[in-house]
Design an enzyme around this catalytic site. Structure first.
Site, short mmCIF file in Angstrom:
data_model
loop_
_atom_site.label_atom_id
_atom_site.label_comp_id
_atom_site.label_asym_id
_atom_site.label_seq_id
_atom_site.Cartn_x
_atom_site.Cartn_y
_atom_site.Cartn_z
N ASP A 193 0.86 -1.19 0.00
CA ASP A 193 0.00 0.00 0.00
C ASP A 193 0.90 1.24 0.00
O ASP A 193 1.33 1.70 -1.05
CB ASP A 193 -0.90 -0.10 1.24
CG ASP A 193 -1.97 0.97 1.31
OD1 ASP A 193 -1.99 1.83 0.43
OD2 ASP A 193 -2.78 0.95 2.24
N GLY A 241 3.90 1.22 1.22
CA GLY A 241 5.28 0.73 1.11
C GLY A 241 6.04 0.85 2.41
O GLY A 241 7.20 0.43 2.51
N LEU A 294 7.19 -2.60 3.84
CA LEU A 294 8.28 -3.19 3.04
C LEU A 294 9.60 -2.43 3.21
O LEU A 294 10.65 -3.05 3.35
CB LEU A 294 7.85 -3.18 1.57
CG LEU A 294 8.32 -4.35 0.73
CD1 LEU A 294 8.07 -5.67 1.43
CD2 LEU A 294 7.61 -4.33 -0.61
N LYS A 344 -0.92 -0.75 -4.85
CA LYS A 344 -1.78 0.42 -5.07
C LYS A 344 -0.88 1.56 -5.53
O LYS A 344 -0.39 2.34 -4.71
CB LYS A 344 -2.49 0.79 -3.76
CG LYS A 344 -3.50 -0.25 -3.29
CD LYS A 344 -4.15 0.20 -1.98
CE LYS A 344 -5.16 -0.82 -1.50
NZ LYS A 344 -5.66 -0.50 -0.15
N ASP A 373 -7.52 -9.59 5.21
CA ASP A 373 -8.61 -9.54 6.18
C ASP A 373 -9.20 -8.15 6.35
O ASP A 373 -8.60 -7.15 5.96
CB ASP A 373 -8.10 -10.01 7.56
CG ASP A 373 -7.26 -8.95 8.24
OD1 ASP A 373 -6.37 -8.38 7.57
OD2 ASP A 373 -7.49 -8.66 9.41
N ARG A 380 -10.23 -13.75 5.43
CA ARG A 380 -9.00 -14.29 4.83
C ARG A 380 -9.28 -15.55 4.02
O ARG A 380 -8.54 -15.90 3.12
CB ARG A 380 -7.98 -14.64 5.92
CG ARG A 380 -7.44 -13.44 6.69
CD ARG A 380 -6.23 -13.86 7.49
NE ARG A 380 -5.85 -12.89 8.50
CZ ARG A 380 -5.13 -11.80 8.28
NH1 ARG A 380 -4.71 -11.53 7.06
NH2 ARG A 380 -4.81 -10.97 9.25
P1 5GP Z 1 1.81 -0.56 3.75
O1 5GP Z 1 2.85 -0.56 4.85
O2 5GP Z 1 2.40 -0.85 2.39
O3 5GP Z 1 1.01 0.69 3.75
O4 5GP Z 1 0.75 -1.66 4.10
C1 5GP Z 1 1.00 -2.99 3.91
C2 5GP Z 1 0.09 -3.85 4.73
O5 5GP Z 1 -1.15 -3.21 5.04
C3 5GP Z 1 -0.27 -5.09 3.93
O6 5GP Z 1 0.65 -6.13 4.11
C4 5GP Z 1 -1.66 -5.42 4.49
O7 5GP Z 1 -1.53 -6.19 5.64
C5 5GP Z 1 -2.24 -4.07 4.85
N1 5GP Z 1 -3.10 -3.53 3.78
C6 5GP Z 1 -2.85 -2.51 2.93
N2 5GP Z 1 -3.87 -2.29 2.09
C7 5GP Z 1 -4.80 -3.21 2.40
C8 5GP Z 1 -6.10 -3.53 1.85
O8 5GP Z 1 -6.63 -2.93 0.89
N3 5GP Z 1 -6.75 -4.56 2.43
C9 5GP Z 1 -6.25 -5.27 3.48
N4 5GP Z 1 -6.99 -6.26 3.97
N5 5GP Z 1 -5.03 -5.00 4.02
C10 5GP Z 1 -4.32 -3.99 3.47
#
Ligand code: 5GP
Length: 180
Positions: free
Chosen positions: A107, A109, A112, A135, A163, A169
């Site tokens: 999302d 990042g 990661l 995204k 989830d 899930r």
């Molecule tokens: P980031 O750190 O890249 O913003 O978020 C990554 C984590 O957020 C993903 O591994 C996931 O667990 C959660 N996440 C981000 N977007 C979504 C979404 O649209 N749906 C769900 N269920 N989890 C999301």
């Protein structure tokens, strides 16, 4: 397959069918197999969401490989909190290994980026990023994902390991939050 599902207080509509997911997983599996054959890569699966994708990707790969599961989460409800929690796992010997990170969704990042910093201290030979979903509107160029299943708009999705507050899930298809 259902066109709509209700989870907790929200309604979600069908977005990517199990069949489409499987087709894409097979393509990614073939690409990984071609690139890493004979190199015994170590898949590092980021829990919880990636467990379904990991199981399918590994079975779509025709090569010698290993897997390790790590946990690092930054998400609560449908809004990213930006708070990074601790990392558990990473017990395999990473030094000198060709690591393939498996993520369900990237999302912002943040998760990661933080994980890559930690991983780097273990001295892997190479790091490849594979994510079922990204995204791009939110991610921009923050992290370069090597293999992407599907690029999706900035809407909350569930199913296939993903989830909403613990539920959904187990859905075979991916569903998107219905607006309004
Ligand atoms: P980031 O750190 O890249 O913003 O978020 C990554 C984590 O957020 C993903 O591994 C996931 O667990 C959660 N996440 C981000 N977007 C979504 C979404 O649209 N749906 C769900 N269920 N989890 C999301």
């Amino acid at each position: 397959m259902k066109k709509e599902v209700t989870v907790h207080d929200k309604t979600f509509e069908l977005y990517i069918s199990a069949e489409k997911i499987q087709e894409r997983v097979d393509e990614i599996g073939k690409a990984i197999s071609a690139e890493f054959k004979g190199r015994n890569p170590l898949f590092v699966s980021i829990l919880n969401g990636s467990f379904v994708f990991t199981a399918d990707i590994m079975r779509a790969c025709d090569l010698e490989c290993e897997v390790s599961f790590v946990k690092l989460s930054s998400y609560e409800g449908t809004q990213t909190t930006g708070k990074i929690k601790t990392l558990i796992g990473l017990d395999n010997n990473i030094a000198g290994r060709e690591v393939i990170i498996l993520e369900d969704i990237v999302d912002t990042g943040n998760t990661l980026t933080h994980f890559l910093e930690i991983l780097d201290t273990y001295d892997p030979k190479s790091v490849t990023l594979v994510s079922l979903l990204t995204k791009p509107e939110v991610l921009k160029d923050r992290v370069k994902v090597d293999q992407i299943g599907f690029e999706i708009p900035n809407k909350f999705v569930i199913g296939y390991g993903l989830d909403y507050d613990g539920l959904a899930r187990n859905l075979k298809d991916i569903y998107q939050l219905k607006e309004g």
